[in-house]
Structure formats: structure tokens, C-alpha cells
Design an enzyme around this catalytic site. Structure first.
Site, PDB file in Angstrom:
ATOM      1  CD  GLU A   1      53.811  81.653  21.946  1.00  0.00           C
ATOM      2  OE1 GLU A   1      54.969  81.689  21.980  1.00  0.00           O
ATOM      3  OE2 GLU A   1      52.953  80.881  21.582  1.00  0.00           O
TER       4      GLU A   1
ATOM      5  CG  HIS B   1      50.950  86.116  18.610  1.00  0.00           C
ATOM      6  ND1 HIS B   1      51.127  85.455  17.450  1.00  0.00           N
ATOM      7  CD2 HIS B   1      50.480  84.983  19.334  1.00  0.00           C
ATOM      8  CE1 HIS B   1      50.299  84.229  17.338  1.00  0.00           C
ATOM      9  NE2 HIS B   1      50.262  83.943  18.430  1.00  0.00           N
TER      10      HIS B   1
ATOM     11  CG  HIS C   1      45.186  83.614  17.286  1.00  0.00           C
ATOM     12  ND1 HIS C   1      44.414  83.114  18.612  1.00  0.00           N
ATOM     13  CD2 HIS C   1      46.427  83.472  17.610  1.00  0.00           C
ATOM     14  CE1 HIS C   1      45.483  82.460  19.412  1.00  0.00           C
ATOM     15  NE2 HIS C   1      46.692  82.895  18.752  1.00  0.00           N
TER      16      HIS C   1
ATOM     17  CG  HIS D   1      49.380  80.012  16.345  1.00  0.00           C
ATOM     18  ND1 HIS D   1      50.417  79.267  17.093  1.00  0.00           N
ATOM     19  CD2 HIS D   1      49.009  81.086  16.917  1.00  0.00           C
ATOM     20  CE1 HIS D   1      50.241  79.632  18.227  1.00  0.00           C
ATOM     21  NE2 HIS D   1      49.301  80.765  18.152  1.00  0.00           N
TER      22      HIS D   1
END
EC number: 4.1.2.19
Length: 274
Positions: A117, A141, A143, A212
């Protein structure tokens, strides 16, 4: 032992990734973090850099970040293992002066590349660096379980989603008054999802990737972690409330306005108007 392993930025990344894994947000190799550094931060450790750093071309030029240094989690690396071997799971890189590529100066001792990413991170870093006047240095980032769960049952409207998170926990409006941005479901690891996310980062510090995960930003690793943690806590409360039949009472619009006035923040206009 390399001195860089005891640096504030490596130790900070070890703590952040460990905390994220313990929260259950980063299973297997899920999640990624990047921290923008100054040249002065890395200067004391130059003697430990690779003598011939690998050069990797960027998928998109990032002239706004030319010359910038970043500590980034590696692609395919498990967050639960960062504390065991930071030199293998992290990477210190510098974007070239023309913004077309980056050099790997330390880390990934067993090979590999930065997070898949990376394009999304750099796109968001460029935006947040501009809108915050250089203050925001972290893109995170993960989850986050309950935020993902809500993306299946709530309307994917940023004003409505934001309002419910604010109502789920009193501190939320104070911590993220600009609300939560939302992008459509998109294939991860692409320039497209990076562009959509960075567009939301112009006006939000949190961006939801439905089904996501979540992207968050802040000036420090602690601030970015705390931002996501706050939103995720509210999401957990909302999941429980919805499973018990829904709200019978909540924080009212007038009370949210008073909360914003007390703490000197301006609430997201669309969310406060609902």
C-alpha cells in the site's frame, strides 16, 4: 547490535505495531504504517546504512515528497513479528530528489519491499503534509474489526456514519470533529484506491475502506493510533447497541453542538445537521 534499533523511531514503530496486533487489528500480514522523518532523525545512523542502497521506481511521481525519509512496515511482514526482528520487518527509505523513485537504506534484512500500500501511503502523506503544514507525519492502516462490521450494516454515507460514531462515545466529536471519510470498495494495493483515499484525506483524518479497514493520520504514532482506537471503541459500542435492538436514547444534536463549543472544535457540517 545496531544502534538504529534503539532509535526513537524504530522503537516507536515496534510499540505501535505490537499494540495494533494485540488489538486484533492486524492479523497475519494485514495492516501497514509509515512515519515521515527528518534528515536530522536519521543522520546519527548513516554508518549503519547499506553501502549500495536498492533503488525502486515509484508507480507515480511524488515530487511533493522529494527527499523525504520514511520508516515503513514491509510487505508480507507480520506485525506480531516486528518486535522480534525490526531489521527484517521494517524499512527505512528516502524518496529521490526528483520524486521518481526511492532508495532502501536500512531494513528488510532478508529481502523484500515496503508495504504493497506504499502508493496509498505516499499519496496521503503528500496531502496531509500540505493541509497540516507539515504537522501530520503518520499514515496508519489496519483492519479494525468493528468499523469493518459496521460497513456491512450502516449506510455508507460519511455524514450518517460520522454522526453515529459521535453518538457512540462522547469523546469522538472532540477527537475527530472532521468526521470519517468513506471511499467505495476498491481493489487494495492500487493507485486508484490511493487516489480516492488521499482525496478524502484533504478534509478528514480518518478514511474508511468498507469491508476492509481504516486509514488514519496524525503528527505522531501515538496520535494516529489513538485516533483509530477512539473510532473503533465507538464502533464496538454501536455493534453492541445494534445487537441489543438499537438506541432508546442518545447524545442529541444540541448536546453535540455544546460539546464542540466546550472543546473549541468545529463539527462536520453534514453530520451535525442530521
Amino acid at each position: 547490535m545496531q544502534r538504529i534499533l534503539s532509535s526513537w523511531f524504530v522503537q516507536g514503530m515496534v510499540k505501535a505495531t505490537s499494540d495494533m496486533w494485540l488489538k486484533g487489528w492486524d492479523e497475519r500480514n494485514g495492516g501497514n504504517v509509515s512515519l515521515r522523518l527528518d534528515a536530522a532523525d536519521v543522520e546519527p545512523y548513516r554508518d549503519e546504512f547499506y553501502p549500495a542502497p536498492r533503488c525502486v521506481e515509484l508507480s507515480q511521481p511524488r515530487t511533493e515528497l522529494a527527499g523525504c525519509w520514511f520508516l515503513v512496515t514491509g510487505s508480507g511482514k507480520f506485525f506480531r513479528n516486528v518486535q522480534l526482528d525490526p531489521a527484517d520487518t521494517l524499512v527505512l527509505l528516502q524518496i529521490t530528489d526528483d520524486g521518481m523513485a526511492y532508495h532502501i537504506h536500512w531494513g528488510l534484512s532478508n529481502g523484500g519491499l515496503p508495504t504493497s500500500e506504499l502508493a496509498s501511503h505516499f499519496q496521503s502523506h503528500a496531502v496531509r503534509k500540505a493541509v497540516s503544514g507539515g504537522k501530520d507525519r503518520v499514515i496508519m492502516h489496519c483492519h479494525a474489526t468493528n468499523l469493518i462490521a459496521l460497513s456491512f450494516v450502516l449506510e455508507l454515507d460519511e455524514a450518517r456514519f460520522t454522526r453515529l460514531l459521535w453518538e457512540g462515545s462522547t469523546e469522538c466529536l472532540v477527537v475527530f470533529p472532521d468526521g470519517i471519510g468513506i471511499v467505495p470498495w476498491m481493489v487494495p494495493g492500487t493507485d486508484g484506491i490511493g487516489s480516492a483515499t488521499s482525496e478524502q484525506m484533504k478534509t478528514h483524518t480518518l478514511v474508511l475502506w468498507p469491508h476492509h479497514g481504516i486509514f488514519g493520520t496524525g503528527p505522531t504514532l501515538d496520535e494516529a493510533f489513538g485516533l483509530i482506537d477512539t473510532a473503533e471503541k465507538s464502533a464496538e459500542i454501536l455493534v453492541k447497541v445494534l445487537s441489543m435492538g438499537g438506541m432508546k436514547q442518545t447524545i442529541t444534536r444540541e448536546e453535540l453542538i455544546a460539546l464542540g463549543e466546550r472543546f473549541g472544535v468545529t463539527p462536520h457540517a453534514g453530520a451535525i445537521a442530521l
